[in-house]
Design an enzyme around this catalytic site. Structure first.
Site, mmCIF file in Angstrom:
data_model
loop_
_atom_site.group_PDB
_atom_site.id
_atom_site.type_symbol
_atom_site.label_atom_id
_atom_site.label_comp_id
_atom_site.label_asym_id
_atom_site.label_seq_id
_atom_site.Cartn_x
_atom_site.Cartn_y
_atom_site.Cartn_z
ATOM 1 N N GLU A 1 -8.086 -9.851 17.935
ATOM 2 C CA GLU A 1 -9.453 -10.408 18.053
ATOM 3 C C GLU A 1 -9.800 -11.157 16.766
ATOM 4 O OE1 GLU A 1 -11.010 -6.658 18.910
ATOM 5 O OE2 GLU A 1 -10.744 -5.911 16.888
ATOM 6 N N ALA B 1 0.090 -8.597 19.335
ATOM 7 C CA ALA B 1 1.133 -9.063 18.410
ATOM 8 C C ALA B 1 2.497 -9.151 19.075
ATOM 9 C CB ALA B 1 1.202 -8.116 17.211
ATOM 10 N N HIS C 1 0.822 -1.222 0.000
ATOM 11 C CA HIS C 1 0.000 0.000 0.000
ATOM 12 C C HIS C 1 0.848 1.261 0.000
ATOM 13 C CE1 HIS C 1 -3.710 -2.322 1.697
ATOM 14 N NE2 HIS C 1 -3.468 -2.590 0.444
HETATM 15 N N1 APR Z 1 -1.970 -6.973 18.214
HETATM 16 C C1 APR Z 1 -2.512 -7.727 17.219
HETATM 17 N N2 APR Z 1 -3.557 -7.315 16.460
HETATM 18 C C2 APR Z 1 -4.049 -6.085 16.724
HETATM 19 C C3 APR Z 1 -3.537 -5.254 17.738
HETATM 20 C C4 APR Z 1 -2.450 -5.745 18.494
HETATM 21 N N3 APR Z 1 -1.894 -5.026 19.488
HETATM 22 N N4 APR Z 1 -4.275 -4.102 17.749
HETATM 23 C C5 APR Z 1 -5.199 -4.224 16.777
HETATM 24 N N5 APR Z 1 -5.079 -5.418 16.167
HETATM 25 C C6 APR Z 1 -5.875 -5.960 15.059
HETATM 26 C C7 APR Z 1 -7.320 -5.551 15.094
HETATM 27 O O1 APR Z 1 -8.073 -6.524 15.833
HETATM 28 C C8 APR Z 1 -7.702 -5.569 13.621
HETATM 29 O O2 APR Z 1 -8.181 -6.845 13.233
HETATM 30 O O3 APR Z 1 -5.353 -5.413 13.874
HETATM 31 C C9 APR Z 1 -6.393 -5.284 12.908
HETATM 32 C C10 APR Z 1 -6.325 -3.883 12.318
HETATM 33 O O4 APR Z 1 -7.312 -3.822 11.332
HETATM 34 P P1 APR Z 1 -7.451 -2.478 10.463
HETATM 35 O O5 APR Z 1 -7.501 -1.298 11.383
HETATM 36 O O6 APR Z 1 -8.574 -2.721 9.519
HETATM 37 O O7 APR Z 1 -6.074 -2.362 9.680
HETATM 38 P P2 APR Z 1 -5.617 -3.206 8.419
HETATM 39 O O8 APR Z 1 -6.162 -4.597 8.451
HETATM 40 O O9 APR Z 1 -4.141 -3.064 8.312
HETATM 41 O O10 APR Z 1 -6.297 -2.403 7.195
HETATM 42 C C11 APR Z 1 -5.981 -2.841 5.905
HETATM 43 O O11 APR Z 1 -7.162 -0.924 4.997
HETATM 44 O O12 APR Z 1 -7.760 1.281 4.905
HETATM 45 C C12 APR Z 1 -6.880 0.345 4.411
HETATM 46 O O13 APR Z 1 -4.809 0.997 3.571
HETATM 47 C C13 APR Z 1 -5.456 0.679 4.750
HETATM 48 O O14 APR Z 1 -3.643 -0.916 4.806
HETATM 49 C C14 APR Z 1 -4.910 -0.598 5.361
HETATM 50 C C15 APR Z 1 -5.939 -1.644 4.989
#
Ligand code: APR
Length: 243
Positions: free
Chosen positions: A203, A219, A109
């Site tokens: 989750e 994580a 991305h």
């Molecule tokens: N440890 C593990 N997992 C975690 C933690 C943590 N400390 N904190 C949050 N999470 C998990 C959440 O439960 C969630 O499932 O990380 C995930 C984050 O999800 P999103 O906020 O949707 O982020 P992401 O999956 O990276 O989004 C994908 O969407 O908007 C676009 O470009 C953006 O790259 C991004 C893509």
């Protein structure tokens, strides 16, 4: 044994960087249509640059956490013992994987610390802000933009990612909600050719059904735990084969 690891915003959460879809996430504060589409940039280039400049300065002050470091150590171990291919694909635009030591890494991305010229195509590292200073050093036009893949644009490195998914034995996703394609479909692609799929997340997200195993937790805890297990098992497997 060939590995593909996919990470998302959750792996950088414990480094203090906001995720996207948490209740206090980036998309709770800022509409995607205002900062992460080509139209948004055409409408308000400085406003979009300001959004990424702010995230860039937060990322510069953040530090890689134990999960980033564990994945870098796993890659090094894999390479030193020639256990197979290792590819890290991240949806994140921060540079915490690089700063932890990861090498074979694709930012599908884009990256905060990079910019490119929309006129001449010149691509450059840019650690400083882009807002109010978008002049291309090559063509001198005010045409630099953040090197971020906006919604509706093609992600980076897909041919290499697809090739790795075809030959991987294990696909691991860490810290992602599996909301955005094509990344959300990687587990199914890997599974269709027989790869095992492991999800490491805080989750249970919707796309968990596409994984053969799942571990829930932060994580910085569950990624290092998994890495030490797989390094231990690879060592015992390869050692017993006399390699
Ligand atoms: N440890 C593990 N997992 C975690 C933690 C943590 N400390 N904190 C949050 N999470 C998990 C959440 O439960 C969630 O499932 O990380 C995930 C984050 O999800 P999103 O906020 O949707 O982020 P992401 O999956 O990276 O989004 C994908 O969407 O908007 C676009 O470009 C953006 O790259 C991004 C893509």
């Amino acid at each position: 044994m060939n590995l593909v690891v996919l990470t998302g915003a959750g792996i950088s959460a414990e480094s203090g960087l906001a995720t996207f879809r948490a209740a206090d996430g980036l998309w709770a504060d800022q509409a995607i249509e205002d900062v992460c589409t080509p139209d948004a940039f055409a409408r308000d280039p400085n406003g979009v640059c300001q959004f990424y400049d702010e995230r860039k300065s937060l990322a510069a002050r953040a530090r890689p956490n134990a999960a980033h470091r564990a994945l870098a150590a796993l890659e090094q171990h894999w390479r030193e013992h020639s256990y197979g291919d290792f590819l890290l694909v991240t949806q994140n635009v921060d540079d915490l994987h690089e700063r932890a030591g990861s090498k074979n890494l694709i930012h599908m991305h884009g990256r905060l610390n990079s910019a490119f010229c929309m006129e001449c195509g010149f691509q450059m590292v840019r650690h400083g802000p882009l807002e109010d200073s978008r002049e291309c050093p090559i063509c001198q036009l005010e045409a630099l933009r953040p090197d971020i893949v906006f919604f509706g644009e093609a992600p980076r490195g897909l041919p290499q990612i697809q090739a790795a998914l075809k030959t991987c034995h294990l696909f691991v996703a860490a810290g992602t909600s599996g909301t955005v394609f094509p990344a959300a479909g990687f587990a199914q692609e890997a599974g269709s050719q027989g790869a095992k799929r492991l999800l490491l997340n805080l989750e249970r997200p919707e796309f968990a059904e596409h994984f053969s195993a799942m571990r829930l937790g932060p994580a910085s805890q569950i990624v290092p735990e998994w890495v030490s297990e797989i390094v231990g098992s690879a060592t015992s497997v390869f050692r017993s084969d006399g390699q």
